[in-house]
Scaffold this active site. Structure first.
Site, PDB file in Angstrom:
ATOM      1  N   ASN A  10     -36.039 106.253  -4.500  1.00  0.00           N
ATOM      2  CA  ASN A  10     -36.912 105.098  -4.294  1.00  0.00           C
ATOM      3  C   ASN A  10     -38.270 105.618  -3.832  1.00  0.00           C
ATOM      4  O   ASN A  10     -38.432 106.002  -2.682  1.00  0.00           O
ATOM      5  CB  ASN A  10     -36.270 104.182  -3.227  1.00  0.00           C
ATOM      6  CG  ASN A  10     -37.195 103.065  -2.791  1.00  0.00           C
ATOM      7  OD1 ASN A  10     -38.215 102.795  -3.427  1.00  0.00           O
ATOM      8  ND2 ASN A  10     -36.831 102.401  -1.693  1.00  0.00           N
ATOM      9  N   GLU A  99     -37.388  96.805   3.548  1.00  0.00           N
ATOM     10  CA  GLU A  99     -38.843  96.679   3.706  1.00  0.00           C
ATOM     11  C   GLU A  99     -39.328  95.370   3.091  1.00  0.00           C
ATOM     12  O   GLU A  99     -40.257  94.737   3.581  1.00  0.00           O
ATOM     13  CB  GLU A  99     -39.546  97.894   3.075  1.00  0.00           C
ATOM     14  CG  GLU A  99     -39.436  99.110   3.988  1.00  0.00           C
ATOM     15  CD  GLU A  99     -39.449 100.446   3.275  1.00  0.00           C
ATOM     16  OE1 GLU A  99     -39.813 100.520   2.086  1.00  0.00           O
ATOM     17  OE2 GLU A  99     -39.068 101.446   3.916  1.00  0.00           O
ATOM     18  N   GLY A 175     -36.510 105.998   6.940  1.00  0.00           N
ATOM     19  CA  GLY A 175     -37.806 106.621   7.213  1.00  0.00           C
ATOM     20  C   GLY A 175     -37.956 107.102   8.652  1.00  0.00           C
ATOM     21  O   GLY A 175     -39.039 107.438   9.091  1.00  0.00           O
TER      22      GLY A 175
END
Ligand code: PGA
Length: 256
Positions: A10, A99, A175
């Site tokens: 991704n 997100e 992340g």
């Protein structure tokens, strides 16, 4: 049970330009050519899809997008439809990434509208679920994931469910460099598979792939992918360098 491992990259809002994408795609194509047991997909930004489709057309790498809108055409400024993604060469599409849920207002309800649209266009949805740190710490992780999976999959025909991919991505691991332990991931994957057994059938649950996502790196990939209910990885940061992404794919090859 022989689920083929899927490693999906991704790219999010990266790289900065087409030149960067071109370079990364060429490197990936070269490095991944020897790997034949795992399935690999890259998911670049929309404007890079055509370019990626051209570069990857004679390779084993599949293409995916990061989002879609459920209508095929119409007055929906800024949106991209499932048939458009299919025409651009996509096989996969991410739906409900955290997100998008956190920054762009997506909900279980919008996720549930996007999945049938993807399936109808012949795309394989990669449906993201996962709890926040607060939810995990308050003991709500399974309840949250249960509800996300229930709403995403309700009403889908069994044939569609078999092809679908679920990505378990604990929000606190995305992340952050802080990944779920292989034990934590395996436990949630087992929970999701049992849930699917209960709501559909053991055969469907056995076939459907459940990826883990959240700080997957070359040094933790093998341990994660070696667990019985972890059928692949959705990789963010480490998918932006051919070297690290190829190392993760190699881990998939080793455990396949
Ligand atoms: P990460 O992202 O690997 O950078 O944590 C994973 C994802 O968001 O899909």
């Amino acid at each position: 049970m022989a689920r083929t491992i899927l490693i999906a990259g991704n790219w999010k809002l990266n790289p900065a330009d087409d030149a960067g994408a071109l370079e990364l795609l060429r490197q990936l194509k070269n490095r991944l050519a020897p790997f034949t047991r795992t399935e690999v997909a890259v998911m670049p930004p929309f404007t890079m899809l055509h370019l990626a489709a051209q570069i990857l057309k004679d390779s084993r790498l599949a293409l995916g997008a990061q989002n879609l809108y459920w209508e095929a055409t119409g007055a929906f400024t800024g949106e991209i439809s499932a048939p458009m993604l299919k025409a651009a060469g996509c096989k996969y599409v991410i739906i409900g990434h955290s997100e998008r849920r956190q920054l762009f207002g997506e909900t279980d309800a919008t996720v549930a509208r996007k999945i049938p649209a993807a399936l109808q266009a012949g795309l394989v949805p990669v449906v993201c679920v996962g709890e926040t740190l607060e939810q995990r710490e308050s003991g709500q992780a399974q309840a949250v994931v249960h509800e996300q999976v229930r709403q995403a999959l309700s009403g889908l025909p069994e044939a569609a469910l078999r092809t679908l991919v679920i990505a378990y991505e604990p929000v606190w691991a995305i992340g952050t460099g802080r990944n779920a332990t292989p034990e934590q991931a395996q436990e949630m994957h087992r929970f999701i598979r049992d849930l699917i057994t209960d709501t559909t059938s053991a055969a469907v649950a056995d076939e459907l792939r459940i990826l883990y996502g959240g700080s997957v790196k070359p040094d933790n990939a093998r341990d994660l992918l070696g667990r019985p209910d972890i059928d692949g990885a959705l990789v963010g940061g480490a998918s932006l360098k051919a070297e690290t992404f190829a190392a993760i794919v190699e881990s998939g090859e080793i455990v396949s």
